[in-house]
Structure formats: C-alpha cells, structure tokens
Design a protein around this motif. Sequence first.
Motif, PDB file in Angstrom:
ATOM      1  N   ARG A   1     -57.861 -70.499  -7.314  1.00  0.00           N
ATOM      2  CA  ARG A   1     -57.708 -69.721  -8.537  1.00  0.00           C
ATOM      3  C   ARG A   1     -57.129 -68.369  -8.142  1.00  0.00           C
ATOM      4  O   ARG A   1     -57.571 -67.778  -7.142  1.00  0.00           O
ATOM      5  CB  ARG A   1     -59.066 -69.527  -9.241  1.00  0.00           C
ATOM      6  CG  ARG A   1     -59.678 -70.821  -9.782  1.00  0.00           C
ATOM      7  CD  ARG A   1     -61.197 -70.750  -9.793  1.00  0.00           C
ATOM      8  NE  ARG A   1     -61.714 -70.597  -8.441  1.00  0.00           N
ATOM      9  CZ  ARG A   1     -61.885 -71.612  -7.582  1.00  0.00           C
ATOM     10  NH1 ARG A   1     -61.594 -72.854  -7.952  1.00  0.00           N
ATOM     11  NH2 ARG A   1     -62.339 -71.387  -6.360  1.00  0.00           N
TER      12      ARG A   1
ATOM     13  N   ASN B   1     -64.341 -62.674 -10.182  1.00  0.00           N
ATOM     14  CA  ASN B   1     -65.168 -62.814  -8.982  1.00  0.00           C
ATOM     15  C   ASN B   1     -66.593 -62.331  -9.243  1.00  0.00           C
ATOM     16  O   ASN B   1     -67.558 -62.907  -8.729  1.00  0.00           O
ATOM     17  CB  ASN B   1     -64.542 -62.055  -7.815  1.00  0.00           C
ATOM     18  CG  ASN B   1     -63.446 -62.856  -7.132  1.00  0.00           C
ATOM     19  OD1 ASN B   1     -63.449 -64.082  -7.158  1.00  0.00           O
ATOM     20  ND2 ASN B   1     -62.497 -62.165  -6.526  1.00  0.00           N
TER      21      ASN B   1
ATOM     22  N   ALA C   1     -68.267 -65.144 -10.965  1.00  0.00           N
ATOM     23  CA  ALA C   1     -68.586 -66.217 -10.024  1.00  0.00           C
ATOM     24  C   ALA C   1     -69.785 -65.858  -9.155  1.00  0.00           C
ATOM     25  O   ALA C   1     -70.615 -66.720  -8.849  1.00  0.00           O
ATOM     26  CB  ALA C   1     -67.370 -66.518  -9.149  1.00  0.00           C
ATOM     27  N   GLN C   2     -69.898 -64.594  -8.779  1.00  0.00           N
ATOM     28  CA  GLN C   2     -71.058 -64.179  -7.987  1.00  0.00           C
ATOM     29  C   GLN C   2     -72.352 -64.326  -8.785  1.00  0.00           C
ATOM     30  O   GLN C   2     -73.389 -64.702  -8.242  1.00  0.00           O
ATOM     31  CB  GLN C   2     -70.867 -62.740  -7.516  1.00  0.00           C
ATOM     32  CG  GLN C   2     -69.839 -62.604  -6.404  1.00  0.00           C
ATOM     33  CD  GLN C   2     -69.654 -61.163  -5.972  1.00  0.00           C
ATOM     34  OE1 GLN C   2     -69.265 -60.303  -6.761  1.00  0.00           O
ATOM     35  NE2 GLN C   2     -69.948 -60.885  -4.714  1.00  0.00           N
TER      36      GLN C   2
ATOM     37  N   LYS D   1     -72.702 -68.373  -8.939  1.00  0.00           N
ATOM     38  CA  LYS D   1     -72.805 -69.120  -7.684  1.00  0.00           C
ATOM     39  C   LYS D   1     -73.578 -68.392  -6.600  1.00  0.00           C
ATOM     40  O   LYS D   1     -73.902 -68.986  -5.563  1.00  0.00           O
ATOM     41  CB  LYS D   1     -71.395 -69.428  -7.148  1.00  0.00           C
ATOM     42  CG  LYS D   1     -70.541 -70.263  -8.088  1.00  0.00           C
ATOM     43  CD  LYS D   1     -69.206 -70.622  -7.465  1.00  0.00           C
ATOM     44  CE  LYS D   1     -69.381 -71.522  -6.276  1.00  0.00           C
ATOM     45  NZ  LYS D   1     -68.197 -72.327  -5.966  1.00  0.00           N
TER      46      LYS D   1
ATOM     47  N   ALA E   1     -71.201 -66.926  -2.177  1.00  0.00           N
ATOM     48  CA  ALA E   1     -70.391 -68.076  -2.593  1.00  0.00           C
ATOM     49  C   ALA E   1     -69.336 -67.689  -3.622  1.00  0.00           C
ATOM     50  O   ALA E   1     -68.253 -68.284  -3.673  1.00  0.00           O
ATOM     51  CB  ALA E   1     -71.290 -69.181  -3.148  1.00  0.00           C
ATOM     52  N   GLY E   2     -69.627 -66.692  -4.459  1.00  0.00           N
ATOM     53  CA  GLY E   2     -68.693 -66.326  -5.510  1.00  0.00           C
ATOM     54  C   GLY E   2     -67.776 -65.181  -5.184  1.00  0.00           C
ATOM     55  O   GLY E   2     -66.882 -64.849  -5.965  1.00  0.00           O
ATOM     56  N   ARG E   3     -67.949 -64.589  -3.994  1.00  0.00           N
ATOM     57  CA  ARG E   3     -67.218 -63.363  -3.673  1.00  0.00           C
ATOM     58  C   ARG E   3     -65.697 -63.550  -3.750  1.00  0.00           C
ATOM     59  O   ARG E   3     -64.970 -62.701  -4.261  1.00  0.00           O
ATOM     60  CB  ARG E   3     -67.621 -62.879  -2.282  1.00  0.00           C
ATOM     61  CG  ARG E   3     -67.012 -61.522  -1.900  1.00  0.00           C
ATOM     62  CD  ARG E   3     -67.396 -61.163  -0.471  1.00  0.00           C
ATOM     63  NE  ARG E   3     -68.835 -61.151  -0.278  1.00  0.00           N
ATOM     64  CZ  ARG E   3     -69.620 -60.124  -0.609  1.00  0.00           C
ATOM     65  NH1 ARG E   3     -69.094 -59.043  -1.164  1.00  0.00           N
ATOM     66  NH2 ARG E   3     -70.917 -60.204  -0.398  1.00  0.00           N
ATOM     67  N   ASP E   4     -65.203 -64.634  -3.205  1.00  0.00           N
ATOM     68  CA  ASP E   4     -63.755 -64.884  -3.164  1.00  0.00           C
ATOM     69  C   ASP E   4     -63.377 -66.087  -4.020  1.00  0.00           C
ATOM     70  O   ASP E   4     -62.468 -66.847  -3.679  1.00  0.00           O
ATOM     71  CB  ASP E   4     -63.302 -65.101  -1.714  1.00  0.00           C
ATOM     72  CG  ASP E   4     -63.557 -63.886  -0.843  1.00  0.00           C
ATOM     73  OD1 ASP E   4     -63.258 -62.767  -1.308  1.00  0.00           O
ATOM     74  OD2 ASP E   4     -64.070 -64.052   0.287  1.00  0.00           O
ATOM     75  N   TRP E   5     -64.086 -66.263  -5.126  1.00  0.00           N
ATOM     76  CA  TRP E   5     -63.802 -67.398  -6.012  1.00  0.00           C
ATOM     77  C   TRP E   5     -62.374 -67.341  -6.527  1.00  0.00           C
ATOM     78  O   TRP E   5     -61.704 -68.367  -6.626  1.00  0.00           O
ATOM     79  CB  TRP E   5     -64.793 -67.367  -7.179  1.00  0.00           C
ATOM     80  CG  TRP E   5     -64.793 -68.581  -8.047  1.00  0.00           C
ATOM     81  CD1 TRP E   5     -65.209 -69.832  -7.698  1.00  0.00           C
ATOM     82  CD2 TRP E   5     -64.392 -68.658  -9.412  1.00  0.00           C
ATOM     83  NE1 TRP E   5     -65.082 -70.696  -8.773  1.00  0.00           N
ATOM     84  CE2 TRP E   5     -64.578 -69.992  -9.840  1.00  0.00           C
ATOM     85  CE3 TRP E   5     -63.890 -67.724 -10.326  1.00  0.00           C
ATOM     86  CZ2 TRP E   5     -64.289 -70.421 -11.130  1.00  0.00           C
ATOM     87  CZ3 TRP E   5     -63.599 -68.146 -11.611  1.00  0.00           C
ATOM     88  CH2 TRP E   5     -63.792 -69.485 -12.006  1.00  0.00           C
TER      89      TRP E   5
ATOM     90  N   ASP F   1     -63.979 -74.308 -11.364  1.00  0.00           N
ATOM     91  CA  ASP F   1     -64.507 -74.327  -9.996  1.00  0.00           C
ATOM     92  C   ASP F   1     -63.951 -75.480  -9.185  1.00  0.00           C
ATOM     93  O   ASP F   1     -63.962 -75.438  -7.945  1.00  0.00           O
ATOM     94  CB  ASP F   1     -66.037 -74.394 -10.043  1.00  0.00           C
ATOM     95  CG  ASP F   1     -66.686 -74.054  -8.719  1.00  0.00           C
ATOM     96  OD1 ASP F   1     -66.262 -73.068  -8.086  1.00  0.00           O
ATOM     97  OD2 ASP F   1     -67.626 -74.774  -8.319  1.00  0.00           O
TER      98      ASP F   1
END
Length: 302
Positions: free
Chosen positions: A194, A205, A208-209, A212, A216-220, A189
């Motif tokens: 990434r 992703n 991450a969702q 996070k 917040a995690g949608r476009d990690w 993170d």
Amino acid sequence: MPTSPSRPPYRIGLAANRAHQDAADSALVQLLSMARKAIDFLQPEFVVVGRTLDAMRSHLLLEDYADIERFPYGREGGLMMLVSRVVDPDPARSLDAVIYLMDPVDPSSTFPEALALKRQCVIHGKPFLSTLAGAREWFEFEAIAAGAAPDASLDGSFRLEGEAIALIAHDAMKASMLQLAERHFALLDRFGMRCATGTTGGLLNGLAQRIKGEEAGRDWVRPFRSGPLGGDAQIAELILRRQCRRVLFLEDPHVARQHEADIQLLERAARTVGDYASCSSDVKSVDRWLSLMARRALPSVD
C-alpha cells in the motif's frame, strides 16, 4: 441470454477519444468484446456519443443490442449532454456511470466538458471510468454483484498479495479515507503493498498501528512525499512501471487545488497504461469498489 432480475438496468454514458476507437485492437473494441458476457448479464442501457457509436458500428460491436441511445458528436455537444445526464434528477434519464476512454495525449480530454464530466461524477458519487482496465473491472464487479460467475480470465489481477494499491486523499477527504480504510481494513491488508502521499500515509499508518499493534502497523503504508512536493509523481512512476495497478484518489471537487498539475499527472499516468491501471475518485464509488473487490479477490495462497 442471462439477465439479472434484481434491479433496474444500469444506464451508462460511453465515449472514447479517437485513438481508442479506430484500430481493431483499440480500447473500445477490447472493452466491449471482453465485457460482452457481463453486458449481456446486466443488460445496461447505453448512451453513446456519436463518433464512438460510429466506431462501434464499424467494428460490429453490440450490433444486436437494442438499448443504445445516440448522442451527437463531441463537437456538436455530445459530451456536454452526458454531463447533463449525470446530474439529471429524473431516474429515467440519469446516468449511473460514465465510461470515457481517454487518450492522455488527445487535447480534447482537457476540454471543459471532459473536465466537467469527471467533476460531476465525483460530486454525484457516480463511477467515472477512464481506462480500459478500470471499465473492464467495473463490469466484472457489477455482474458478480448481480449474480454472474467470475470471469476466470481476469483471475491474475485479483491475487492481491502480488498487487499494490495507492491510497490518496485531498485534505477535506482524509477523514473519509480513514473511515474507508478502517471499514475495509481486512481487504486492504491483503495487498502486497500500500502506498500513499505525505499526510495520508502517516494517518493510515496510525490507523494500522491502532488495529494491528504499534510494530506490526508501523510501515503498513509506504509513504511518499506530499502531493504538492512530488508524491503524486513518485506514485505515477510506479504506475508507469506497472508496479501499482489501482489508485483510490479521493478528490474534493469543491476547492481550488494549487497542485492541480500533479493530480492530472497521476491520472494521466493511469491513462497512459490504461490496459493495466485504474483510478477511482469519489467516496461512494470507492466504498462499493472495495466491497465488491472483497467478493472477487482470490483466496490467499499459503
């Protein structure tokens, strides 16, 4: 001379293509010069292919170092013998890691023994280090793990907020990639970017969702096309432009891969800018790399 008393010596296989041996600023010279403090601390045993050892002697590299075993020239089977040592069950003979500094335009890097050397390292969970940057970082990490102080000259590459990392996995390895990403999520993170190919990017992703939150995690992870449709080539361009320094590419060595050329393209990109980029390919090595990266990375700058 400092040494680490905590573990038996590493045994490292060492070879380099001709373009990485001869010049005074070759990758071999740079590696063994820049990593000398880490080498002195770790005191590894080296198993070196003939012409590479000749080059070391001509450049006065490790000339006072005792623990070096000479293997024949590559044309006489030296690389084939390194493959045997990777898989050897005898701990007194087996290699712990292989450094093979590969020139992407040297045809010998695609010989069967070169391909088998990497494949067996992946199968047996041993680091296969084919670039100057990757080998230099490996020495740094292992020395720190053994108690050495960090090399401040490398600090620039450990400010992760300004770095990109590629996360790629073959179909059979996607579950392993998700497990690694979850285990080391806090570290990953911290990277400024990434990126991943196709399905792997979508799965990461999703992870991450879950961790996070949906927004917040949608476009990690920045997803590229799938590997067979050109995603590897897209990430290769980032590497060649020196916009992505590290690639974690979990390979399944047991299945035929229809897009093998794309995989080799990505590895070749890293080797083309070998003083900058690195590529790791097996779960065990990547897991350790992530753990040690967490110890070496510099604190965030607010």
